[in-house]
Design a protein around this motif. Structure first.
Motif, PDB file in Angstrom:
ATOM      1  N   SER A  31       0.834  -1.203   0.000  1.00  0.00           N
ATOM      2  CA  SER A  31       0.000   0.000   0.000  1.00  0.00           C
ATOM      3  C   SER A  31       0.867   1.250   0.000  1.00  0.00           C
ATOM      4  O   SER A  31       1.947   1.266   0.586  1.00  0.00           O
ATOM      5  CB  SER A  31      -0.908   0.016   1.232  1.00  0.00           C
ATOM      6  OG  SER A  31      -1.798  -1.087   1.224  1.00  0.00           O
ATOM      7  N   HIS A  35      -6.319   4.518   1.424  1.00  0.00           N
ATOM      8  CA  HIS A  35      -7.499   4.140   0.649  1.00  0.00           C
ATOM      9  C   HIS A  35      -7.300   2.743   0.066  1.00  0.00           C
ATOM     10  O   HIS A  35      -6.183   2.374  -0.323  1.00  0.00           O
ATOM     11  CB  HIS A  35      -7.728   5.158  -0.475  1.00  0.00           C
ATOM     12  CG  HIS A  35      -9.059   5.020  -1.135  1.00  0.00           C
ATOM     13  ND1 HIS A  35      -9.303   4.103  -2.140  1.00  0.00           N
ATOM     14  CD2 HIS A  35     -10.232   5.681  -0.930  1.00  0.00           C
ATOM     15  CE1 HIS A  35     -10.565   4.211  -2.527  1.00  0.00           C
ATOM     16  NE2 HIS A  35     -11.147   5.160  -1.819  1.00  0.00           N
ATOM     17  N   ARG A  37      -7.820   1.544  -2.724  1.00  0.00           N
ATOM     18  CA  ARG A  37      -7.315   1.536  -4.103  1.00  0.00           C
ATOM     19  C   ARG A  37      -5.852   1.972  -4.200  1.00  0.00           C
ATOM     20  O   ARG A  37      -5.268   1.908  -5.285  1.00  0.00           O
ATOM     21  CB  ARG A  37      -8.154   2.461  -4.982  1.00  0.00           C
ATOM     22  CG  ARG A  37      -9.526   1.941  -5.356  1.00  0.00           C
ATOM     23  CD  ARG A  37     -10.145   2.843  -6.396  1.00  0.00           C
ATOM     24  NE  ARG A  37     -11.484   2.424  -6.752  1.00  0.00           N
ATOM     25  CZ  ARG A  37     -11.780   1.521  -7.685  1.00  0.00           C
ATOM     26  NH1 ARG A  37     -10.797   0.931  -8.345  1.00  0.00           N
ATOM     27  NH2 ARG A  37     -13.028   1.197  -7.949  1.00  0.00           N
ATOM     28  N   GLN A  38      -5.265   2.382  -3.125  1.00  0.00           N
ATOM     29  CA  GLN A  38      -3.890   2.890  -3.189  1.00  0.00           C
ATOM     30  C   GLN A  38      -2.898   1.770  -2.878  1.00  0.00           C
ATOM     31  O   GLN A  38      -2.423   1.632  -1.761  1.00  0.00           O
ATOM     32  CB  GLN A  38      -3.718   4.059  -2.213  1.00  0.00           C
ATOM     33  CG  GLN A  38      -4.538   5.284  -2.602  1.00  0.00           C
ATOM     34  CD  GLN A  38      -4.476   6.380  -1.552  1.00  0.00           C
ATOM     35  OE1 GLN A  38      -4.643   6.129  -0.348  1.00  0.00           O
ATOM     36  NE2 GLN A  38      -4.238   7.603  -1.994  1.00  0.00           N
ATOM     37  N   ASP A  61     -13.764  -2.089 -12.735  1.00  0.00           N
ATOM     38  CA  ASP A  61     -12.912  -2.871 -11.842  1.00  0.00           C
ATOM     39  C   ASP A  61     -12.589  -4.261 -12.399  1.00  0.00           C
ATOM     40  O   ASP A  61     -11.520  -4.814 -12.119  1.00  0.00           O
ATOM     41  CB  ASP A  61     -13.581  -3.024 -10.473  1.00  0.00           C
ATOM     42  CG  ASP A  61     -13.606  -1.711  -9.700  1.00  0.00           C
ATOM     43  OD1 ASP A  61     -12.844  -0.808 -10.069  1.00  0.00           O
ATOM     44  OD2 ASP A  61     -14.401  -1.587  -8.754  1.00  0.00           O
ATOM     45  N   GLU A  86      -2.558   0.626  -8.743  1.00  0.00           N
ATOM     46  CA  GLU A  86      -3.976   0.954  -8.632  1.00  0.00           C
ATOM     47  C   GLU A  86      -4.090   2.319  -7.978  1.00  0.00           C
ATOM     48  O   GLU A  86      -3.202   2.729  -7.201  1.00  0.00           O
ATOM     49  CB  GLU A  86      -4.706  -0.115  -7.812  1.00  0.00           C
ATOM     50  CG  GLU A  86      -6.216   0.082  -7.720  1.00  0.00           C
ATOM     51  CD  GLU A  86      -6.920   0.099  -9.064  1.00  0.00           C
ATOM     52  OE1 GLU A  86      -6.774   1.126  -9.787  1.00  0.00           O
ATOM     53  OE2 GLU A  86      -7.618  -0.872  -9.387  1.00  0.00           O
ATOM     54  N   TYR A  87      -5.165   3.007  -8.263  1.00  0.00           N
ATOM     55  CA  TYR A  87      -5.306   4.398  -7.809  1.00  0.00           C
ATOM     56  C   TYR A  87      -6.786   4.741  -7.688  1.00  0.00           C
ATOM     57  O   TYR A  87      -7.658   4.039  -8.212  1.00  0.00           O
ATOM     58  CB  TYR A  87      -4.611   5.342  -8.796  1.00  0.00           C
ATOM     59  CG  TYR A  87      -5.003   5.090 -10.236  1.00  0.00           C
ATOM     60  CD1 TYR A  87      -6.166   5.619 -10.774  1.00  0.00           C
ATOM     61  CD2 TYR A  87      -4.219   4.274 -11.051  1.00  0.00           C
ATOM     62  CE1 TYR A  87      -6.537   5.365 -12.076  1.00  0.00           C
ATOM     63  CE2 TYR A  87      -4.582   4.000 -12.360  1.00  0.00           C
ATOM     64  CZ  TYR A  87      -5.744   4.561 -12.875  1.00  0.00           C
ATOM     65  OH  TYR A  87      -6.109   4.291 -14.161  1.00  0.00           O
ATOM     66  N   ARG A  88      -7.048   5.838  -7.018  1.00  0.00           N
ATOM     67  CA  ARG A  88      -8.428   6.280  -6.823  1.00  0.00           C
ATOM     68  C   ARG A  88      -8.993   6.910  -8.105  1.00  0.00           C
ATOM     69  O   ARG A  88      -8.268   7.549  -8.855  1.00  0.00           O
ATOM     70  CB  ARG A  88      -8.511   7.294  -5.684  1.00  0.00           C
ATOM     71  CG  ARG A  88      -8.183   6.736  -4.310  1.00  0.00           C
ATOM     72  CD  ARG A  88      -8.132   7.844  -3.283  1.00  0.00           C
ATOM     73  NE  ARG A  88      -7.027   8.774  -3.581  1.00  0.00           N
ATOM     74  CZ  ARG A  88      -6.911   9.989  -3.032  1.00  0.00           C
ATOM     75  NH1 ARG A  88      -7.826  10.426  -2.196  1.00  0.00           N
ATOM     76  NH2 ARG A  88      -5.871  10.743  -3.340  1.00  0.00           N
ATOM     77  N   ARG A  89     -10.278   6.715  -8.300  1.00  0.00           N
ATOM     78  CA  ARG A  89     -11.006   7.364  -9.391  1.00  0.00           C
ATOM     79  C   ARG A  89     -12.337   7.846  -8.844  1.00  0.00           C
ATOM     80  O   ARG A  89     -13.126   7.057  -8.347  1.00  0.00           O
ATOM     81  CB  ARG A  89     -11.235   6.386 -10.543  1.00  0.00           C
ATOM     82  CG  ARG A  89      -9.990   6.069 -11.356  1.00  0.00           C
ATOM     83  CD  ARG A  89     -10.205   4.898 -12.279  1.00  0.00           C
ATOM     84  NE  ARG A  89     -10.161   3.632 -11.553  1.00  0.00           N
ATOM     85  CZ  ARG A  89     -10.517   2.466 -12.063  1.00  0.00           C
ATOM     86  NH1 ARG A  89     -10.966   2.402 -13.294  1.00  0.00           N
ATOM     87  NH2 ARG A  89     -10.411   1.360 -11.346  1.00  0.00           N
ATOM     88  N   THR A  97      -7.289  11.240  -8.958  1.00  0.00           N
ATOM     89  CA  THR A  97      -6.465  10.263  -9.667  1.00  0.00           C
ATOM     90  C   THR A  97      -5.044  10.770  -9.852  1.00  0.00           C
ATOM     91  O   THR A  97      -4.063  10.059  -9.581  1.00  0.00           O
ATOM     92  CB  THR A  97      -7.076   9.965 -11.049  1.00  0.00           C
ATOM     93  OG1 THR A  97      -8.338   9.318 -10.862  1.00  0.00           O
ATOM     94  CG2 THR A  97      -6.161   9.059 -11.869  1.00  0.00           C
ATOM     95  N   ASP A 100      -2.830  10.736  -6.834  1.00  0.00           N
ATOM     96  CA  ASP A 100      -2.277   9.406  -6.532  1.00  0.00           C
ATOM     97  C   ASP A 100      -1.083   9.081  -7.423  1.00  0.00           C
ATOM     98  O   ASP A 100      -0.052   8.576  -6.947  1.00  0.00           O
ATOM     99  CB  ASP A 100      -3.347   8.335  -6.701  1.00  0.00           C
ATOM    100  CG  ASP A 100      -4.244   8.220  -5.477  1.00  0.00           C
ATOM    101  OD1 ASP A 100      -4.019   8.968  -4.498  1.00  0.00           O
ATOM    102  OD2 ASP A 100      -5.171   7.394  -5.494  1.00  0.00           O
TER     103      ASP A 100
END
Length: 260
Positions: A31, A35, A37-38, A61, A86-89, A97, A100
């Motif tokens: 990580s 989050h 997604r991070q 996803d 992977e990252y936030r959207r 995004t 991140d």
């Protein structure tokens, strides 16, 4: 653009589903934030040349990260140290995004990496390459979306997704696109500055792409980028290990390493 010699390829949907169905998983997941997604999935030897893989922003996803796992595994088997990120959207807030991916670019373990962006994953890669005080010097784009305004105004396949991610249309909010559209960022930077800074951008696109037209990449032929059009290849062939396009990707990575 003459595509008369293009080879017949498997439909995009079949290639995508085949890639996502492969049983590929990383044994090393780290990580970089709180989050869910991070995180980074690592592949390949710890001593290999660094590569960062960025999936499409507009993918769901089921088809985002999973579609690129076979490519990450194959690059790892070729000796590269691969970070599949992977990252936030968040709809209507593109800054989330890009915050991140900018955070990722500053991580000590990713400094000096070549960044590879697939489809709309080109957007964060170009944000890093064209941004101020960038630590990213080499980008590779596979079947990329580079011009968000064009995608929305020409009603491309990802037009609705692009508009949702941005939060508005270019017509209603041109300032938003002036801030986040990679095509605008490059126009602001300019070809001379791009060359003077020693940046390198390799773009590969299949002439059989029915999702993002290869004509868009062809139109960049006069820019100081390295462009390769793959006859007959569709959108997802560009991330399919073993395809002709895969050989071009490995060649681009080797050329970069030999130049350093």
């Amino acid at each position: 653009m003459d595509d008369s010699k293009a080879q017949t390829s498997i439909p995009d949907e079949e290639v995508l589903e085949s890639l996502c169905a492969l049983d590929v998983a990383s044994e090393e997941i780290v990580s970089y934030g709180i989050h869910p997604r991070q995180f980074i999935e690592w592949y390949g030897p710890a001593t290999g040349e660094l590569v960062v893989l960025v999936h499409g922003i507009f993918s769901d996803d089921c088809h985002g990260l999973p579609a690129l796992r076979p490519a990450a595994l194959a690059l790892g088997e070729a000796g590269y140290r691969v970070a599949l990120v992977e990252y936030r959207r968040e709809a209507g807030d593109p800054s989330v995004t890009l915050e991140d991916t900018r955070t990722l670019a500053r991580l000590p373990q990713l400094l000096g990496a070549t960044w590879i962006g697939f489809s709309s994953g080109a957007i964060p890669v170009l944000d890093l390459l064209f941004g101020e005080d960038s630590t990213v010097r080499h980008g590779v784009l596979l079947a990329p979306i580079i011009d968000l305004r064009q995608e929305v105004e020409e009603n491309g396949i990802y037009a609705e997704a692009a508009q949702q991610w941005m939060g508005d249309t270019p017509e209603k909010n041109p300032d938003l696109y002036a801030q986040y559209d990679p095509a605008v960022a490059y126009a602001r930077l300019g070809a001379d500055a791009f060359t003077a800074e020693g940046y390198r951008l390799d773009i590969m696109h299949g002439t059989g792409d029915q999702i993002v037209s290869a004509q868009r990449t062809y139109n960049l032929a006069k820019e100081p980028f390295n462009i390769a059009l793959v006859p007959g290849a569709n959108h997802y062939d560009l991330i399919c290990p073993g395809h002709d396009a895969w050989i071009l990707l490995l060649g681009a990575l080797r050329l970069q390493n030999s130049a350093e």
